[in-house]
Design a protein around this motif. Structure first.
Motif, mmCIF file in Angstrom:
data_model
loop_
_atom_site.group_PDB
_atom_site.id
_atom_site.type_symbol
_atom_site.label_atom_id
_atom_site.label_comp_id
_atom_site.label_asym_id
_atom_site.label_seq_id
_atom_site.Cartn_x
_atom_site.Cartn_y
_atom_site.Cartn_z
ATOM 1 N N PRO A 190 8.160 -2.388 -6.548
ATOM 2 C CA PRO A 190 8.459 -2.328 -5.113
ATOM 3 C C PRO A 190 7.504 -1.422 -4.339
ATOM 4 O O PRO A 190 7.175 -1.699 -3.179
ATOM 5 N N LEU A 191 7.056 -0.352 -4.996
ATOM 6 C CA LEU A 191 6.110 0.567 -4.367
ATOM 7 C C LEU A 191 4.780 -0.144 -4.123
ATOM 8 O O LEU A 191 4.190 -0.050 -3.042
ATOM 9 N N LEU A 192 4.301 -0.873 -5.141
ATOM 10 C CA LEU A 192 3.055 -1.627 -5.008
ATOM 11 C C LEU A 192 3.188 -2.722 -3.956
ATOM 12 O O LEU A 192 2.293 -2.918 -3.122
ATOM 13 N N GLU A 193 4.312 -3.422 -3.965
ATOM 14 C CA GLU A 193 4.525 -4.502 -2.995
ATOM 15 C C GLU A 193 4.496 -3.973 -1.566
ATOM 16 O O GLU A 193 3.858 -4.560 -0.677
ATOM 17 N N SER A 194 5.183 -2.871 -1.315
ATOM 18 C CA SER A 194 5.215 -2.297 0.026
ATOM 19 C C SER A 194 3.823 -1.878 0.486
ATOM 20 O O SER A 194 3.431 -2.126 1.637
ATOM 21 N N ALA A 195 3.070 -1.247 -0.414
ATOM 22 C CA ALA A 195 1.720 -0.805 -0.065
ATOM 23 C C ALA A 195 0.804 -1.994 0.190
ATOM 24 O O ALA A 195 -0.037 -1.965 1.108
ATOM 25 N N LEU A 196 0.950 -3.059 -0.593
ATOM 26 C CA LEU A 196 0.114 -4.249 -0.397
ATOM 27 C C LEU A 196 0.392 -4.904 0.955
ATOM 28 O O LEU A 196 -0.533 -5.371 1.637
ATOM 29 N N ARG A 197 1.656 -4.960 1.330
ATOM 30 C CA ARG A 197 2.008 -5.597 2.599
ATOM 31 C C ARG A 197 1.458 -4.820 3.798
ATOM 32 O O ARG A 197 1.345 -5.379 4.899
ATOM 33 N N ALA A 198 1.127 -3.560 3.589
ATOM 34 C CA ALA A 198 0.574 -2.744 4.672
ATOM 35 C C ALA A 198 -0.943 -2.873 4.796
ATOM 36 O O ALA A 198 -1.531 -2.364 5.753
ATOM 37 N N ARG A 199 -1.592 -3.555 3.850
ATOM 38 C CA ARG A 199 -3.045 -3.700 3.880
ATOM 39 C C ARG A 199 -3.472 -4.791 4.861
ATOM 40 O O ARG A 199 -2.707 -5.709 5.150
ATOM 41 N N PRO A 200 -4.704 -4.720 5.391
ATOM 42 C CA PRO A 200 -5.187 -5.742 6.337
ATOM 43 C C PRO A 200 -5.214 -7.132 5.710
ATOM 44 O O PRO A 200 -5.570 -7.295 4.536
ATOM 45 N N ALA A 201 -4.872 -8.131 6.504
ATOM 46 C CA ALA A 201 -4.778 -9.495 5.991
ATOM 47 C C ALA A 201 -6.123 -10.053 5.552
ATOM 48 O O ALA A 201 -6.186 -10.928 4.688
ATOM 49 N N ASN A 202 -7.221 -9.554 6.143
ATOM 50 C CA ASN A 202 -8.541 -10.099 5.815
ATOM 51 C C ASN A 202 -9.218 -9.357 4.662
ATOM 52 O O ASN A 202 -10.381 -9.622 4.350
ATOM 53 N N GLU A 203 -8.513 -8.454 4.033
ATOM 54 C CA GLU A 203 -9.073 -7.679 2.933
ATOM 55 C C GLU A 203 -9.001 -8.493 1.644
ATOM 56 O O GLU A 203 -8.067 -9.271 1.434
ATOM 57 N N SER A 204 -9.977 -8.308 0.758
ATOM 58 C CA SER A 204 -9.977 -9.041 -0.504
ATOM 59 C C SER A 204 -8.832 -8.578 -1.394
ATOM 60 O O SER A 204 -8.309 -7.465 -1.238
ATOM 61 N N LEU A 205 -8.456 -9.441 -2.326
ATOM 62 C CA LEU A 205 -7.377 -9.101 -3.256
ATOM 63 C C LEU A 205 -7.672 -7.806 -3.998
ATOM 64 O O LEU A 205 -6.811 -6.926 -4.106
ATOM 65 N N VAL A 206 -8.877 -7.693 -4.527
ATOM 66 C CA VAL A 206 -9.232 -6.513 -5.324
ATOM 67 C C VAL A 206 -9.181 -5.251 -4.481
ATOM 68 O O VAL A 206 -8.649 -4.215 -4.915
ATOM 69 N N GLU A 207 -9.723 -5.305 -3.253
ATOM 70 C CA GLU A 207 -9.717 -4.112 -2.407
ATOM 71 C C GLU A 207 -8.297 -3.742 -1.982
ATOM 72 O O GLU A 207 -7.945 -2.554 -1.927
#
Length: 211
Positions: free
Chosen positions: A84-101
């Motif tokens: 859940p911690l990883l999921e929340s942080a991922l959802r806060a990342r920019p939509a145009n950012e690469s998966l790895v970044e």
């Protein structure tokens, strides 16, 4: 060699439970207390020799309470509270950012805080996975849950389909690299900086995607 703690366990519970209600935070605290008691036993006398009654006694709970939190002893090893911690942080990342970044930024800072407190438990966990084929097999199934979570996040964020083979392969590569890195870290007795190792692993994955 264990890193000096940067945060106490209460700090980690606050980090993991930041988006949870009071009831769920209490459950998280109990779950972590049970796991801590179990991993002390595992480190002292081994996984196989440790009984659920011993764990329950050390955690000052009944065996029936244990089973409300962990259906089997194996679940102590294969399940954690970090997705859940990883999921929340991922959802806060920019939509145009690469998966790895996105994964790099979402994962590394929480990992620094988690490993500062859970270093020894993570090392014990990986040693059990190495030594116990049954637990390792169940862990592979648990990794599918993480895969599905990552797939859902990136599909929702980028409008991609769960049937997108390229995305599925990228996520599978990330999970394989992460597991292999943690395995490498455990085989070296946890003496390396796991965050640095994972950054190297993600660099390797990114280079592979760009070739």
């Amino acid at each position: 060699m264990t890193s000096a703690p940067l945060h106490d366990s209460a700090g980690i519970e606050e980090l993991l439970g930041a988006s949870l209600g009071l009831r769920e935070r209490k459950k998280l605290k109990t779950r972590r207390a049970i796991r801590a008691a179990a991993f002390r036993r595992f480190a002292e006398q081994g996984y196989e020799a440790t009984t659920i009654d011993q764990i329950a006694g050390d955690a000052d709970i009944s065996p029936s309470t244990f089973f409300r939190y962990f259906p089997t002893k194996e679940d102590l090893v294969i399940r954690d509270d970090y997705d859940p911690l990883l999921e929340s942080a991922l959802r806060a990342r920019p939509a145009n950012e690469s998966l790895v970044e996105s994964i790099r930024h979402a994962m590394m800072e929480p990992l620094r805080e988690i490993i500062a407190v859970d270093h020894d438990d993570m090392l014990t966990r990986m040693r059990i996975l190495i030594d116990n084929p049954v637990v390792n097999a169940r862990n592979q199934a648990e990794m599918h849950r993480t895969r599905d979570m990552l797939l859902n996040v990136f599909c929702e964020r980028n409008g991609r389909s769960p049937e997108d083979l390229e995305l599925r392969v990228q996520i599978a590569a990330f999970l394989a690299a992460t597991f292999e890195t943690i395995l490498y870290w455990a085989q070296r007795d946890g003496q390396d900086d796991i965050v640095t190792l994972l950054e190297q692993a993600l660099d390797a994955v990114a280079k592979g995607f760009n070739h």
